[in-house]
Design a protein around this motif. Structure first.
Motif, PDB file in Angstrom:
ATOM      1  N   GLN A  84      57.609 -29.022  41.968  1.00 58.35           N
ATOM      2  CA  GLN A  84      56.307 -29.801  41.136  1.00 58.35           C
ATOM      3  C   GLN A  84      55.331 -30.129  42.163  1.00 58.35           C
ATOM      4  O   GLN A  84      55.540 -30.836  42.997  1.00 58.35           O
ATOM      5  N   ILE A  85      54.174 -29.705  41.753  1.00 59.91           N
ATOM      6  CA  ILE A  85      52.774 -29.837  42.231  1.00 59.91           C
ATOM      7  C   ILE A  85      52.094 -30.461  41.093  1.00 59.91           C
ATOM      8  O   ILE A  85      51.638 -29.911  40.062  1.00 59.91           O
ATOM      9  N   ALA A  86      51.723 -31.738  41.370  1.00 61.79           N
ATOM     10  CA  ALA A  86      50.914 -32.560  40.707  1.00 61.79           C
ATOM     11  C   ALA A  86      51.814 -32.529  39.235  1.00 61.79           C
ATOM     12  O   ALA A  86      53.010 -33.129  39.065  1.00 61.79           O
ATOM     13  N   THR A  87      51.052 -32.069  37.934  1.00 61.37           N
ATOM     14  CA  THR A  87      51.817 -32.054  36.751  1.00 61.37           C
ATOM     15  C   THR A  87      52.393 -30.773  36.139  1.00 61.37           C
ATOM     16  O   THR A  87      52.626 -30.643  34.955  1.00 61.37           O
ATOM     17  N   GLN A  88      52.530 -29.859  37.108  1.00 63.79           N
ATOM     18  CA  GLN A  88      53.183 -28.640  36.842  1.00 63.79           C
ATOM     19  C   GLN A  88      54.474 -28.626  37.808  1.00 63.79           C
ATOM     20  O   GLN A  88      54.512 -28.884  38.850  1.00 63.79           O
ATOM     21  N   ALA A  89      55.600 -27.844  36.981  1.00 60.12           N
ATOM     22  CA  ALA A  89      56.703 -27.798  37.635  1.00 60.12           C
ATOM     23  C   ALA A  89      57.234 -26.168  37.587  1.00 60.12           C
ATOM     24  O   ALA A  89      57.102 -25.635  36.617  1.00 60.12           O
ATOM     25  N   PHE A  90      57.733 -25.584  38.628  1.00 63.62           N
ATOM     26  CA  PHE A  90      58.347 -24.353  38.646  1.00 63.62           C
ATOM     27  C   PHE A  90      59.650 -24.138  39.077  1.00 63.62           C
ATOM     28  O   PHE A  90      59.925 -24.933  40.325  1.00 63.62           O
ATOM     29  N   GLU A  91      60.341 -23.049  38.878  1.00 58.24           N
ATOM     30  CA  GLU A  91      61.500 -22.452  39.795  1.00 58.24           C
ATOM     31  C   GLU A  91      60.810 -21.873  40.657  1.00 58.24           C
ATOM     32  O   GLU A  91      59.611 -20.827  40.379  1.00 58.24           O
ATOM     33  N   ALA A  92      61.472 -21.687  41.934  1.00 59.58           N
ATOM     34  CA  ALA A  92      60.646 -20.957  43.141  1.00 59.58           C
ATOM     35  C   ALA A  92      61.818 -20.411  43.796  1.00 59.58           C
ATOM     36  O   ALA A  92      62.811 -21.096  44.126  1.00 59.58           O
ATOM     37  N   SER A  93      61.250 -19.141  44.496  1.00 57.17           N
ATOM     38  CA  SER A  93      62.292 -18.560  45.555  1.00 57.17           C
ATOM     39  C   SER A  93      61.738 -18.910  46.887  1.00 57.17           C
ATOM     40  O   SER A  93      60.489 -19.803  46.833  1.00 57.17           O
ATOM     41  N   TRP A  94      62.545 -18.817  47.882  1.00 58.75           N
ATOM     42  CA  TRP A  94      61.770 -19.326  49.247  1.00 58.75           C
ATOM     43  C   TRP A  94      62.177 -18.318  50.231  1.00 58.75           C
ATOM     44  O   TRP A  94      62.986 -17.213  50.011  1.00 58.75           O
ATOM     45  N   ASN A 136      48.915 -24.549  50.665  1.00 58.05           N
ATOM     46  CA  ASN A 136      48.871 -23.146  50.060  1.00 58.05           C
ATOM     47  C   ASN A 136      48.353 -22.090  50.945  1.00 58.05           C
ATOM     48  O   ASN A 136      47.279 -22.334  51.341  1.00 58.05           O
ATOM     49  N   PHE A 137      49.254 -21.228  51.317  1.00 57.77           N
ATOM     50  CA  PHE A 137      48.949 -20.412  52.229  1.00 57.77           C
ATOM     51  C   PHE A 137      49.238 -18.910  51.833  1.00 57.77           C
ATOM     52  O   PHE A 137      50.396 -18.480  51.198  1.00 57.77           O
ATOM     53  N   GLY A 138      48.071 -18.148  51.588  1.00 57.09           N
ATOM     54  CA  GLY A 138      48.194 -16.773  50.952  1.00 57.09           C
ATOM     55  C   GLY A 138      48.796 -16.746  49.417  1.00 57.09           C
ATOM     56  O   GLY A 138      49.422 -15.870  48.988  1.00 57.09           O
ATOM     57  N   GLY A 139      48.650 -17.711  48.761  1.00 50.91           N
ATOM     58  CA  GLY A 139      49.079 -18.098  47.312  1.00 50.91           C
ATOM     59  C   GLY A 139      50.589 -18.376  47.399  1.00 50.91           C
ATOM     60  O   GLY A 139      51.298 -18.522  46.172  1.00 50.91           O
ATOM     61  N   GLU A 140      51.412 -18.675  48.432  1.00 53.11           N
ATOM     62  CA  GLU A 140      52.625 -19.563  48.461  1.00 53.11           C
ATOM     63  C   GLU A 140      52.477 -20.861  49.112  1.00 53.11           C
ATOM     64  O   GLU A 140      51.592 -21.251  49.719  1.00 53.11           O
ATOM     65  N   ILE A 141      53.425 -21.635  48.322  1.00 53.19           N
ATOM     66  CA  ILE A 141      53.566 -23.016  48.956  1.00 53.19           C
ATOM     67  C   ILE A 141      54.400 -23.022  50.047  1.00 53.19           C
ATOM     68  O   ILE A 141      55.242 -22.562  50.210  1.00 53.19           O
ATOM     69  N   ASN A 169      57.685 -19.061  46.545  1.00 46.57           N
ATOM     70  CA  ASN A 169      56.820 -18.150  45.597  1.00 46.57           C
ATOM     71  C   ASN A 169      57.285 -18.854  44.226  1.00 46.57           C
ATOM     72  O   ASN A 169      58.232 -18.897  43.827  1.00 46.57           O
ATOM     73  N   LEU A 170      56.348 -19.357  43.806  1.00 43.72           N
ATOM     74  CA  LEU A 170      56.452 -19.904  42.375  1.00 43.72           C
ATOM     75  C   LEU A 170      56.749 -18.970  41.267  1.00 43.72           C
ATOM     76  O   LEU A 170      56.132 -18.139  41.274  1.00 43.72           O
ATOM     77  N   GLN A 171      57.949 -19.558  40.297  1.00 43.53           N
ATOM     78  CA  GLN A 171      58.029 -18.359  39.395  1.00 43.53           C
ATOM     79  C   GLN A 171      57.986 -18.799  38.120  1.00 43.53           C
ATOM     80  O   GLN A 171      56.917 -18.972  37.546  1.00 43.53           O
ATOM     81  N   THR A 172      59.194 -19.243  37.334  1.00 42.07           N
ATOM     82  CA  THR A 172      59.297 -19.671  35.949  1.00 42.07           C
ATOM     83  C   THR A 172      58.733 -21.060  35.752  1.00 42.07           C
ATOM     84  O   THR A 172      59.451 -21.789  36.608  1.00 42.07           O
ATOM     85  N   PRO A 173      58.030 -21.315  35.084  1.00 38.20           N
ATOM     86  CA  PRO A 173      57.578 -22.787  34.583  1.00 38.20           C
ATOM     87  C   PRO A 173      58.883 -23.239  34.273  1.00 38.20           C
ATOM     88  O   PRO A 173      59.607 -22.993  33.530  1.00 38.20           O
ATOM     89  N   THR A 174      58.811 -24.709  34.494  1.00 41.00           N
ATOM     90  CA  THR A 174      59.789 -25.534  34.124  1.00 41.00           C
ATOM     91  C   THR A 174      59.216 -26.929  33.752  1.00 41.00           C
ATOM     92  O   THR A 174      58.219 -27.144  34.029  1.00 41.00           O
TER      93      THR A 174
END
Length: 164
Positions: A103-113, A70-75, A152-157
């Motif tokens: 997915q990071i541990a028990t949470q998943a997100f749509e992400a831009s890159w 995790n660097f500056g709030g981005e994965i 950049n994590l966006q919408t939870p999924t």
């Protein structure tokens, strides 16, 4: 490093990697997020995410476990392929689209890159090498510049499953 050498390393760890993915998915992320990679030159608490992406040729969905930071709030994920001379397929597929799921541990997100450039890239690379020191030898063994991908994590999924 020749692709054949990198392939031999990956093949020797293939069963371990497959079991890691199954454990991560079957536990809903409760297991598999943090692993001890000391035996392969990593840290005792190395964080792993799952990425889910679509094949650029096949149109199939794939899930891949990767070390992340995790660097500056981005994965940040690293397209090292163990120092092979070619990019990993997951990277080629990710950069052919606009978004992916993570997915990071028990949470998943749509992400831009995006890929960092210039001084930012240098800082992110140093950070990732601190998290997983084998990246240094991976880069030394290939003439390609190992890509960094910032998510950049966006919408939870929904969390990933074996069927997804």
């Amino acid at each position: 490093m020749a692709d054949a050498d990198a392939a031999a390393i990956r093949a020797s760890r293939a069963e371990w990697a497959a079991q890691h993915l199954v454990t991560y998915l079957e536990s809903g992320g409760a297991q598999g997020h943090i692993l001890n990679l000391h035996d392969v030159g990593g840290r005792t608490c190395t964080t792993h995410c799952l990425i889910r992406y679509t094949g650029r040729k096949s149109g199939q969905r794939y899930i891949k476990p990767l070390i992340y930071g995790n660097f500056g709030g981005e994965i940040v994920i690293v397209a090292s392929k163990g120092g092979a001379d070619s990019h990993p397929e997951w990277y080629l597929n990710v950069v052919s689209g606009d978004t992916l799921d993570v997915q990071i541990a028990t949470q998943a997100f749509e992400a831009s890159w995006r890929e960092p450039e210039g001084d930012e890239r240098h800082q992110v690379w140093e950070y990732m090498c601190h998290l997983y020191p084998p990246y240094i030898s991976y880069q030394q063994s290939t003439s390609r510049r190992i890509p960094l991908v910032m998510l950049n994590l966006q919408t939870p999924t929904e969390i990933f499953t074996i069927e997804s």
